[in-house]
Design a protein around this motif. Structure first.
Motif, PDB file in Angstrom:
ATOM      1  N   GLN A 185       7.345  13.118  -9.204  1.00 52.41           N
ATOM      2  CA  GLN A 185       6.435  12.769  -8.124  1.00 52.41           C
ATOM      3  C   GLN A 185       7.048  11.706  -7.211  1.00 52.41           C
ATOM      4  O   GLN A 185       6.871  11.757  -5.994  1.00 52.41           O
ATOM      5  N   ALA A 241       0.852  -1.186   0.000  1.00 49.57           N
ATOM      6  CA  ALA A 241       0.000   0.000   0.000  1.00 49.57           C
ATOM      7  C   ALA A 241       0.881   1.226   0.000  1.00 49.57           C
ATOM      8  O   ALA A 241       2.058   1.162   0.379  1.00 49.57           O
ATOM      9  N   PHE A 242       0.333   2.331  -0.456  1.00 45.48           N
ATOM     10  CA  PHE A 242       1.095   3.582  -0.454  1.00 45.48           C
ATOM     11  C   PHE A 242       0.138   4.771  -0.483  1.00 45.48           C
ATOM     12  O   PHE A 242      -0.928   4.689  -1.078  1.00 45.48           O
ATOM     13  N   PRO A 243       0.508   5.857   0.183  1.00 42.75           N
ATOM     14  CA  PRO A 243      -0.355   7.048   0.145  1.00 42.75           C
ATOM     15  C   PRO A 243      -0.540   7.515  -1.291  1.00 42.75           C
ATOM     16  O   PRO A 243       0.394   7.483  -2.085  1.00 42.75           O
ATOM     17  N   ASP A 244      -1.749   7.939  -1.590  1.00 37.24           N
ATOM     18  CA  ASP A 244      -2.064   8.342  -2.944  1.00 37.24           C
ATOM     19  C   ASP A 244      -1.761   9.820  -3.114  1.00 37.24           C
ATOM     20  O   ASP A 244      -2.576  10.682  -2.838  1.00 37.24           O
ATOM     21  N   GLY A 245      -0.551  10.119  -3.564  1.00 40.09           N
ATOM     22  CA  GLY A 245      -0.189  11.506  -3.836  1.00 40.09           C
ATOM     23  C   GLY A 245      -0.026  12.307  -2.563  1.00 40.09           C
ATOM     24  O   GLY A 245       0.477  11.822  -1.557  1.00 40.09           O
ATOM     25  N   ASP A 246      -0.518  13.527  -2.597  1.00 41.36           N
ATOM     26  CA  ASP A 246      -0.221  14.451  -1.511  1.00 41.36           C
ATOM     27  C   ASP A 246      -1.038  14.199  -0.256  1.00 41.36           C
ATOM     28  O   ASP A 246      -0.649  14.584   0.835  1.00 41.36           O
ATOM     29  N   MET A 305      -2.124  12.384   2.671  1.00 42.99           N
ATOM     30  CA  MET A 305      -1.667  11.271   3.485  1.00 42.99           C
ATOM     31  C   MET A 305      -2.840  10.424   3.976  1.00 42.99           C
ATOM     32  O   MET A 305      -2.675   9.269   4.326  1.00 42.99           O
ATOM     33  N   MET A 347       7.499  12.189  -3.299  1.00 40.19           N
ATOM     34  CA  MET A 347       6.910  11.257  -2.333  1.00 40.19           C
ATOM     35  C   MET A 347       7.982  10.686  -1.425  1.00 40.19           C
ATOM     36  O   MET A 347       7.756  10.521  -0.231  1.00 40.19           O
ATOM     37  N   ALA A 379       6.612  -0.064  -3.841  1.00 41.63           N
ATOM     38  CA  ALA A 379       5.272   0.012  -3.253  1.00 41.63           C
ATOM     39  C   ALA A 379       4.471   1.132  -3.905  1.00 41.63           C
ATOM     40  O   ALA A 379       3.298   0.980  -4.233  1.00 41.63           O
ATOM     41  N   LYS A 411      -3.687   3.912  -1.508  1.00 36.69           N
ATOM     42  CA  LYS A 411      -4.076   2.845  -2.421  1.00 36.69           C
ATOM     43  C   LYS A 411      -3.386   1.569  -1.947  1.00 36.69           C
ATOM     44  O   LYS A 411      -2.214   1.613  -1.536  1.00 36.69           O
ATOM     45  N   ASN A 460       1.070   0.448  -6.211  1.00 40.35           N
ATOM     46  CA  ASN A 460      -0.237   0.901  -5.769  1.00 40.35           C
ATOM     47  C   ASN A 460      -0.765   2.090  -6.552  1.00 40.35           C
ATOM     48  O   ASN A 460      -1.955   2.243  -6.718  1.00 40.35           O
ATOM     49  N   LEU A 461       0.119   2.945  -6.995  1.00 40.19           N
ATOM     50  CA  LEU A 461      -0.348   4.141  -7.692  1.00 40.19           C
ATOM     51  C   LEU A 461      -0.165   3.993  -9.195  1.00 40.19           C
ATOM     52  O   LEU A 461      -0.218   4.959  -9.935  1.00 40.19           O
ATOM     53  N   ARG A 467       8.660  13.028   1.183  1.00 36.38           N
ATOM     54  CA  ARG A 467       7.607  13.115   2.187  1.00 36.38           C
ATOM     55  C   ARG A 467       7.582  11.925   3.131  1.00 36.38           C
ATOM     56  O   ARG A 467       7.406  12.064   4.317  1.00 36.38           O
ATOM     57  N   PHE A 468       7.716  10.741   2.528  1.00 33.94           N
ATOM     58  CA  PHE A 468       7.377   9.566   3.299  1.00 33.94           C
ATOM     59  C   PHE A 468       8.570   8.820   3.892  1.00 33.94           C
ATOM     60  O   PHE A 468       8.401   8.052   4.807  1.00 33.94           O
TER      61      PHE A 468
END
Lengths: 152, 764
Positions: free
Chosen positions: B718, A28-33, A35, B722, B706, A39, B710-711, B725-726
């Motif tokens: 991007q 799973a991973f956050p979808d864009g900005d 948090m 990301m 990952a 998805k 998923n995306l 951020r993560f």
């Protein structure tokens, strides 16, 4: 610390746990900005009815996470006793059995488990529940229903 | 009656032929005239001449149009047709003497011209153009070419094709001009093409046109009074004038179109391409191409530069060229503003932009020069001497224009808040094509000011500079402090004293530290402070330095430090000194058994580790860790690995718990290959720094995979964002370029794939 910052921090650590453990079959991973929206992807085990398929999930985390359970839906159509046509999941830990100790990893693992061991007592999809024990016919119908199931 | 009959008969036979014997006709005419049949006869003659036109002239002209004739043949055919026509005209002109027939010539000409235009195919113009083109090339060489061109044109005018002729002349002139423009501007970026072309146009092309252009209007009923002639001349002059303007416009348009396509090359070769830009500038001034050039510039720049594959410093460098270029092309700054939009937008999204701008301004590059130029400009203004000293080259002239408004960097206050009453005579309206953004249009920014607008204010830039300065002051040897002071001064000019205040203190700290050290040394003449250097930082003014874990220094260093501390506290009372052990850089000179002498720059912790190895060549990690008193295993391992990568120590057992010094350089390859495959070949000292990065990058692989799984698919940028951020521990600190390199490695390993700028998981 504001509540969103807390949620974000918790989700960060969920993400890290997920990355560090790297459990096969789930990710799973956050979808864009945002948090609070992720998805997810579940690949069922090889012995599963759904072996070879891949399911995408949409996860929304409320501002009260982890005290409140996230909303999880299947984006990929699936023919399953506990999942309805719009992807809603009937799973106890997403409802009354939710516990703040659950993380994204445990959640995804539970859903992966649900795929193989449905709870046929409280079905969302009656037809699927009835057919569950007849694997051959189940698959036949499932495939006819969702011709565009993502078979990898 | 006999006479009349024979006269009729004569006329019937004679007038048809091309060789009209007008004397004989005249005689016969008189006979007919006397007999009173003159009018009917005249009409008959006119009719018969019209038939000549239809049956002789028209076929000949049609023949001209077929296009399969040689040029000479065409010329001949045209002359033939012309001769028939003129004969007919002359014959008819004879009739003017008869009273009843006055005005018949004009009628004949108009009627036959109408017929010709009706009957001759419209592509006569093409043939004419072809002929003219050949005659034009002859024209420049021989006088006969000139005569021939003129004759052809006169013949065509006589036949009533002046409009066709004019169109043909126009297209020949334009085509010739276009091909010459092509020839002179293609691949010619460092020389001006336009002045030569203008000269050619004035001296040659206009001359030629003046010679062969038909008159503005052909009035056949003109009685040739002097008055009418002068009028006609004026008209022709005006006509030619129109053509001159058209040619002039077309020339500039043509040059502009070609230069427009060369913009990227011009940017790359700037400032060598200045002559070509001057061409373009003239073109923009003389035509309506400004919007076209603007959008061409925007498109070309976006396409070639603003993509993931171009590193930020390169984009910035080109962007600075673009700024200078556009300021030159359009001093009002409107073009720059219109082009800059997407560039700024893009640069803002890149995380290393600030760093690149700052290092550009403090390095030796163009931006540093730009800073200095701003200063020189102000100095000149202060002296009231606007002229540059020394040679006033083309370039300096341009920059003079550019420098108009260096001061207003954060801008809105400086220009719009102040209303200069004295200055209202110099007021000019905003350019009509200025982008509407609600605010006041502020023209005239130089490169640095424009770059600052990427972020809206200078704050980010100043902060970045502070960080960079701190790092530089602490971690580099042989620092040129004077140079830093000068840079700071330049920056202060631009960003204001207040913003740069802390930086000044930082520099002063370094300077003061030297004095403090000297005092300490002079007080302890016998002490071992000679090889010691320390920097005192004013805590409040320095940006937060990267925390390094505390460790026990060597005893020698400890004594030095305590000596220094006591000296400091004596002189700078009541200030306190707090040591930051891990900050800074140590130059270490190492000598090995095989005679190798190696100089390395390492962190203080690593230097301490090395000093322990100097005592004992083989030590376990545990021993070392106890010596230094570092608790965090991971940190300690990283430090050791760094040293191993330098090739000065190596793991002495398979689970990396014991290390020894590498005394013989030759041992390294076999050892590293045998013990640990992941180990870097230690003789490869240059890449030593990159290797652990790769190892860290591998940590990010999980995240990238990952993310992509998923995306579905993501662009480089991007992914970069990301990760920033993560990824928290270890924090992601790579540049986009490094990430791109890493991703292409993953592509090679067939884990992911890249198509149309998007990365995705490779399907198996």
């Amino acid at each position: 610390m504001s509540s969103t910052a807390q949620v974000t921090k918790r989700l960060q650590s969920d993400l890290m746990g997920l990355m560090m453990d790297s459990i096969p079959g789930i990710s799973a991973f956050p979808d864009g900005d945002n948090m609070l929206r992720w998805k997810g992807t579940i690949s069922p085990s090889d012995s599963s009815v759904y072996a070879g398929m891949q399911f995408t999930l949409d996860m929304q985390f409320p501002a009260g996470y982890p005290l409140t359970a996230p909303t999880v839906k299947f984006e990929t159509p699936i023919f399953h006793p506990n999942i309805d046509m719009s992807g809603n999941i009937c799973l106890d830990i997403l409802k009354d059995k939710w516990s703040p100790t659950y993380t994204v990893s445990t959640l995804l693992l539970s859903i992966q488990g649900l795929l193989d061991t449905p709870n046929n007592d409280s079905p969302l999809n009656n037809q699927a529940a009835q057919l569950w024990n007849n694997r051959e016919q189940f698959l036949k119908l499932a495939k006819r229903r969702y011709k565009r199931l993502p078979l990898s | 009656m006999d006479d009349i009959t024979s006269a009729w008969k004569f006329c019937l036979s004679e007038t048809y032929g091309p060789e009209n014997n007008s004397m004989v006709v005249k005689g016969q005419l008189q006979k007919l005239h006397r007999s009173g049949h003159s009018r009917a006869f005249c009409l008959w003659i006119i009719r018969s001449q019209e038939r000549v036109v239809v049956e002789k002239v028209v076929p000949l002209l049609k023949l001209m149009c077929t296009g399969n004739q040689t040029d000479n043949h065409v010329l001949h055919t045209l002359s033939e047709a012309h001769r028939y026509f003129v004969n007919g005209r002359n014959t008819v002109a004879e009739l003017e003497k008869i009273k009843e027939c006055v005005g018949c010539t004009r009628k004949f000409i108009l009627r036959s011209m109408a017929m010709l235009i009706e009957l001759v195919p419209s592509h006569l113009g093409d043939s004419v153009a072809r002929i003219l083109e050949r005659l034009l090339s002859e024209y420049s060489q021989t006088l006969t070419g000139r005569e021939r061109a003129r004759r052809v044109c006169n013949q065509l005018v006589d036949l009533g094709f002046s409009e066709v002729l004019e169109d043909a002349i126009g297209s020949v002139a334009f085509d010739t001009m276009d091909s010459l423009v092509q020839q002179r501007t293609r691949n010619n970026y460092e020389g001006r093409a336009l002045p030569g072309l203008v000269q050619w146009m004035q001296n040659f092309l206009q001359d030629w046109m003046a010679l062969i252009l038909p008159s503005a209007t052909n009035d056949y009923d003109n009685t040739h009074s002097t008055d009418a002639t002068t009028k006609q001349k004026d008209k022709d002059g005006l006509h030619l004038q129109h053509w001159r303007k058209r040619l002039f416009f077309r020339l500039h348009e043509s040059v502009g179109n070609i230069r427009k396509g060369q913009l990227m090359i011009l940017i790359q070769t700037f400032p060598k391409s200045l002559p070509a830009l001057e061409d373009l500038k003239d073109c923009i001034m003389s035509t309506d191409q400004k919007p076209e050039v603007t959008s061409a510039m925007r498109e070309q720049f976006t396409q070639t530069m603003l993509n993931a594959g171009t590193i930020t410093s390169e984009i910035l460098q080109r962007y600075v060229s673009v700024i200078k270029m556009l300021r030159f092309l359009d001093p009002s700054g409107v073009m720059l503003e219109n082009v800059s939009g997407p560039v700024r937008e893009y640069l803002r999204r890149r995380t290393d932009t600030v760093r690149c701008i700052v290092s550009g301004m403090t390095g030796d590059g163009e931006l540093y020069e730009e800073l200095q130029r701003g200063r020189r400009k102000r100095a000149r203004d202060a002296e009231g001497d606007v002229h540059m000293s020394g040679g006033k080259s083309l370039e300096s002239k341009i920059y003079d224009e550019e420098d108009e408004d260096c001061q207003s960097i954060d801008g809105y206050y400086n220009t719009s808040m102040r209303i200069d009453v004295e200055d209202y005579d110099n007021w000019e309206p905003e350019p009509i094509d200025a982008p509407r953004k609600g605010g006041k249009w502020k023209p005239g920014k130089d490169a640095i000011a424009t770059l600052v607008t990427i972020y809206g204010t200078s704050e980010q830039i100043v902060n970045e500079y502070k960080g960079l300065l701190a790092d530089k002051l602490i971690n580099s040897f042989g620092l040129d402090l004077d140079r830093e002071y000068k840079t700071l001064e330049l920056l202060t000019d631009r960003f204001g004293k207040e913003a740069m205040h802390e930086c000044l203190i930082m520099l002063n700290d370094i300077k003061d530290s030297k004095l403090v050290l000297e005092t300490a040394q002079s007080q302890n003449p016998a002490s071992p402070l000679q090889n010691f250097e320390a920097v005192v930082l004013s805590k409040e003014f320095w940006p937060k330095l990267q925390e390094e874990s505390e460790f026990k220094a060597t005893t020698q260093l400890e004594t030095q430090m305590s000596l220094y501390t006591s000296s400091f506290q004596k002189h700078k009372h009541p200030r306190k000194l707090r040591w930051q052990h891990g900050v800074g850089t140590v130059a270490v000179h190492l000598e090995f058994e095989d005679g190798r002498e190696v100089d390395v720059s390492v962190t203080p912790i690593q230097a301490t580790i090395l000093s322990h190895f100097a005592v004992k060549k083989k030590q376990t990690l545990q021993e070392l860790q106890n010596h230094l008193g570092i608790k965090d295993d991971a940190v300690f391992r990283r430090k050791i690995q760094g040293l191993a990568n330098l090739g000065v120590i190596r793991a002495a057992d398979s689970n990396n718990s014991t290390y020894e010094t590498v005394e013989h350089a030759g041992e390294i390859e076999s050892a590293s290959g045998g013990i640990d495959e992941e180990n870097v070949p230690a003789n490869d000292r240059d890449v030593g720094d990159e290797q652990p990065e790769d190892a860290q990058m591998a940590v990010y692989e999980t995240y990238v995979m990952a993310m992509l799984q998923n995306l579905k698919q993501l662009p480089l940028e991007q992914i970069h964002n990301m990760l920033q951020r993560f990824v928290q521990t270890p924090a992601y600190d790579r540049t986009e370029a490094q990430l791109a390199a890493f991703l292409s490695q993953l592509i090679e390993e067939e884990k992911i794939e890249l198509s149309a700028g998007m990365y995705k998981v490779k399907k198996r």
